[in-house]
Design an enzyme around this catalytic site. Structure first.
Site, mmCIF file in Angstrom:
data_model
loop_
_atom_site.group_PDB
_atom_site.id
_atom_site.type_symbol
_atom_site.label_atom_id
_atom_site.label_comp_id
_atom_site.label_asym_id
_atom_site.label_seq_id
_atom_site.Cartn_x
_atom_site.Cartn_y
_atom_site.Cartn_z
ATOM 1 N N ASN A 10 0.843 -1.189 0.000
ATOM 2 C CA ASN A 10 0.000 0.000 0.000
ATOM 3 C C ASN A 10 0.883 1.246 0.000
ATOM 4 O O ASN A 10 1.481 1.588 1.020
ATOM 5 C CB ASN A 10 -0.919 -0.016 1.233
ATOM 6 C CG ASN A 10 -1.795 1.212 1.333
ATOM 7 O OD1 ASN A 10 -1.927 1.977 0.374
ATOM 8 N ND2 ASN A 10 -2.405 1.418 2.488
ATOM 9 N N LYS A 12 -0.023 4.264 -0.201
ATOM 10 C CA LYS A 12 -0.723 5.370 0.451
ATOM 11 C C LYS A 12 -0.644 6.646 -0.410
ATOM 12 O O LYS A 12 -0.755 6.566 -1.627
ATOM 13 C CB LYS A 12 -0.193 5.565 1.867
ATOM 14 C CG LYS A 12 -0.268 4.269 2.687
ATOM 15 C CD LYS A 12 -0.069 4.481 4.156
ATOM 16 C CE LYS A 12 -0.189 3.137 4.877
ATOM 17 N NZ LYS A 12 -0.162 3.316 6.345
ATOM 18 N N HIS A 128 -9.504 0.349 5.310
ATOM 19 C CA HIS A 128 -8.234 0.686 5.943
ATOM 20 C C HIS A 128 -8.479 1.634 7.116
ATOM 21 O O HIS A 128 -9.333 2.517 7.064
ATOM 22 C CB HIS A 128 -7.277 1.329 4.938
ATOM 23 C CG HIS A 128 -5.860 1.376 5.423
ATOM 24 N ND1 HIS A 128 -5.416 2.329 6.320
ATOM 25 C CD2 HIS A 128 -4.794 0.579 5.170
ATOM 26 C CE1 HIS A 128 -4.137 2.116 6.591
ATOM 27 N NE2 HIS A 128 -3.732 1.067 5.906
ATOM 28 N N GLU A 130 -6.993 4.142 8.235
ATOM 29 C CA GLU A 130 -6.864 5.578 7.984
ATOM 30 C C GLU A 130 -8.160 6.148 7.429
ATOM 31 O O GLU A 130 -8.492 7.310 7.692
ATOM 32 C CB GLU A 130 -5.683 5.823 7.042
ATOM 33 C CG GLU A 130 -4.355 5.572 7.717
ATOM 34 C CD GLU A 130 -3.217 5.252 6.774
ATOM 35 O OE1 GLU A 130 -2.113 4.956 7.266
ATOM 36 O OE2 GLU A 130 -3.427 5.286 5.537
ATOM 37 N N GLU A 198 -4.863 -5.579 10.648
ATOM 38 C CA GLU A 198 -3.882 -4.527 10.901
ATOM 39 C C GLU A 198 -4.211 -3.843 12.234
ATOM 40 O O GLU A 198 -5.087 -2.973 12.280
ATOM 41 C CB GLU A 198 -3.910 -3.484 9.783
ATOM 42 C CG GLU A 198 -3.472 -4.003 8.421
ATOM 43 C CD GLU A 198 -3.230 -2.860 7.449
ATOM 44 O OE1 GLU A 198 -2.081 -2.685 7.047
ATOM 45 O OE2 GLU A 198 -4.193 -2.138 7.141
ATOM 46 N N GLY A 204 2.483 2.129 10.997
ATOM 47 C CA GLY A 204 3.349 3.286 10.837
ATOM 48 C C GLY A 204 4.005 3.766 12.112
ATOM 49 O O GLY A 204 4.603 4.839 12.137
ATOM 50 N N SER A 244 3.540 -2.293 10.484
ATOM 51 C CA SER A 244 4.996 -2.188 10.619
ATOM 52 C C SER A 244 5.709 -3.493 10.274
ATOM 53 O O SER A 244 6.671 -3.897 10.926
ATOM 54 C CB SER A 244 5.374 -1.736 12.048
ATOM 55 O OG SER A 244 4.880 -0.435 12.299
#
Length: 281
Positions: A10, A12, A128, A130, A198, A204, A244
């Protein structure tokens, strides 16, 4: 049952500056940087030779022998989807980072499953964290988008995961199964879904769930599939880990019986992404 290993990248919305830092790309523009990342993948030795024996870009779903090639899908920003598809080596596929839940209409800024399919893009991400956190996408809407993508002929990388507060409150399994249940209420066929677990607290941040923590959640997800969807779905659905993931921890994670691959964020922009793809080699 053996399931084909799956690695997603991904990209992003990293800009030129981040791309140069992360992958040491050389060039004067983002398109050039994307092309450099793709060239690194094209030139890499992927063992065994990556990708199914198909000439199209669409999802290959189902079980495979452990010796089968790793399935690799990369997800650049929407404006670079066609650049990626045009330049990638045979066998590596392309995914959108988002899709809308309607086939067409007056929905400014959105993109439909049919438009992606028509452009030769065979996969999309949904759910996702985010988008859940920053854009406020709720489980029901994510489920609707997932159904629209499946109905439009796409494979779906369905992202689920808990926050640090939820984990510390021992609500991890409750949260992830609730996210999955929303999808189950709208679709019964899970054959084109790859579940990406995730943990939000690990995305991140440099933190990563321990091998044991990741395996435990994956095992519970597989149990949920068996009891809620079907034993066939439990046996065949790939459950991948994100949060990560790096070349340093991928091999240990890949050895776990219920971890069928990875969804990689920033590390997918680095040359070391190749090492993650080869984690099962």
């Amino acid at each position: 049952m053996a399931r084909q290993f799956f690695v997603g990248g991904n990209f992003k919305m990293y800009n030129v500056h981040h791309l140069r830092i992360l992958c040491s790309a050389i060039g004067n523009g983002t398109i050039k940087s994307i092309q450099d990342i793709i060239q690194n993948l094209n030139d890499a030795k992927l063992d065994p030779d990556t990708g199914p024996n198909e000439e199209n870009n669409y999802a290959q779903i189902g079980s495979a022998d452990r010796g089968a090639p790793t399935e690799v899908v990369i997800s650049p920003p929407a404006i670079y989807l066609l650049v990626a598809r045009e330049h990638l080596r045979k066998g590596i596929k392309v995914a959108a980072q988002n899709v809308f839940d309607k086939p067409n209409g007056a929905f400014t800024g959105e993109i439909s499953a049919e438009q992606l399919k028509d452009s030769g893009i065979g996969w999309t991400l949904t759910g996702h964290s985010e988008r859940r956190v920053i854009l406020g996408e709720e489980d029901k809407f994510i489920a609707s988008k997932t159904k629209a993508a499946l109905d439009g002929g796409l494979g779906v990388i369905l992202c689920i995961g808990e926050t640090l507060e939820q984990r510390e409150s021992k609500k991890t399994i409750e949260v992830v199964t609730s996210q999955l249940r929303a999808v189950a209420e709208q679709t019964k066929d899970w054959s084109k879904i790859v579940i990406a677990y995730e943990p939000v607290w690990a995305i991140g941040t440099g933190k990563v769930a321990t091998t044991e923590q990741a395996q435990e959640v994956h095992q519970e997800i597989r149990k949920w599939l068996g009891s809620t969807i079907s034993q066939d779905a439990s046996d065949k659905t790939r459950i991948i880990y994100g949060g990560s993931v790096s070349e340093k921890n991928c091999r240990d994670l890949a050895q776990q019986p219920d971890i069928d691959g990875f969804l990689v964020g920033g590390a997918s922009l680095k040359p070391a992404f190749v090492d993650i793809i080869n984690a099962k080699a």
